[in-house]
Design an enzyme around this catalytic site. Sequence first.
Site, PDB file in Angstrom:
ATOM      1  N   GLY A  11       0.692  -1.382   0.194  1.00 55.89           N
ATOM      2  CA  GLY A  11       0.012   0.097   0.063  1.00 55.89           C
ATOM      3  C   GLY A  11       0.787   1.096   0.072  1.00 55.89           C
ATOM      4  CB  CYS A  12       0.188   4.595   1.232  1.00 50.94           C
ATOM      5  SG  CYS A  12       0.928   6.132   1.491  1.00 50.94           S
TER       6      CYS A  12
END
Length: 184
Positions: A11-12
């Site tokens: 993810g981020c």
Amino acid sequence: MAITIATLGGGCFWCLEAVFQSLAGVESVQSGYAGGQLANPTYQQVCTGTTGHAEVVRVAFDDAVIDYETLLNVFFAIHDPTTRDRQGADVGSQYRSVIFHHGDEQRAVAEAVIVRLNAGRIWPDPIVTQIEPAPTFYPAEGYHQNYYRRYPTQGYCQAVIAPKLAKLRRSFRDLVADGERRLA
């Protein structure tokens, strides 16, 4: 002291960076991009989802203090490894769950951890985390580095990163660096 490198995407990269920076034995964490076709990509290019890159962190750690398997246990606990190309509201191949291994030993450890976690049925769906040889790592722009530490009150940091850090401190308290235990 033997410094080892791990390259992980889940993810981020701001989330992963903040979590791994909190661990004892982690010497440095750098946000960046890996796994795509374009040399020296920018954030704007990676965000299109067309470069093939994932947002990743490169973690330098002292394996006498924290080993690779333990690092992976934290990695799997702080993101959803069962969703392909998605973490929460972040959607696209740049947010895929991926382990870029640095050699056969890391590959074998990653495979064994996934087998163990799938057998334990931690999640209702199987893990889809990709395991690939580490490609070229491209550091992200400076404004992405140390993001949570610089902007802890920013909305995304409060809504997404702070709960991951709280989970880390609850679930892996013995791994958190002394100075990080008191932080929210």
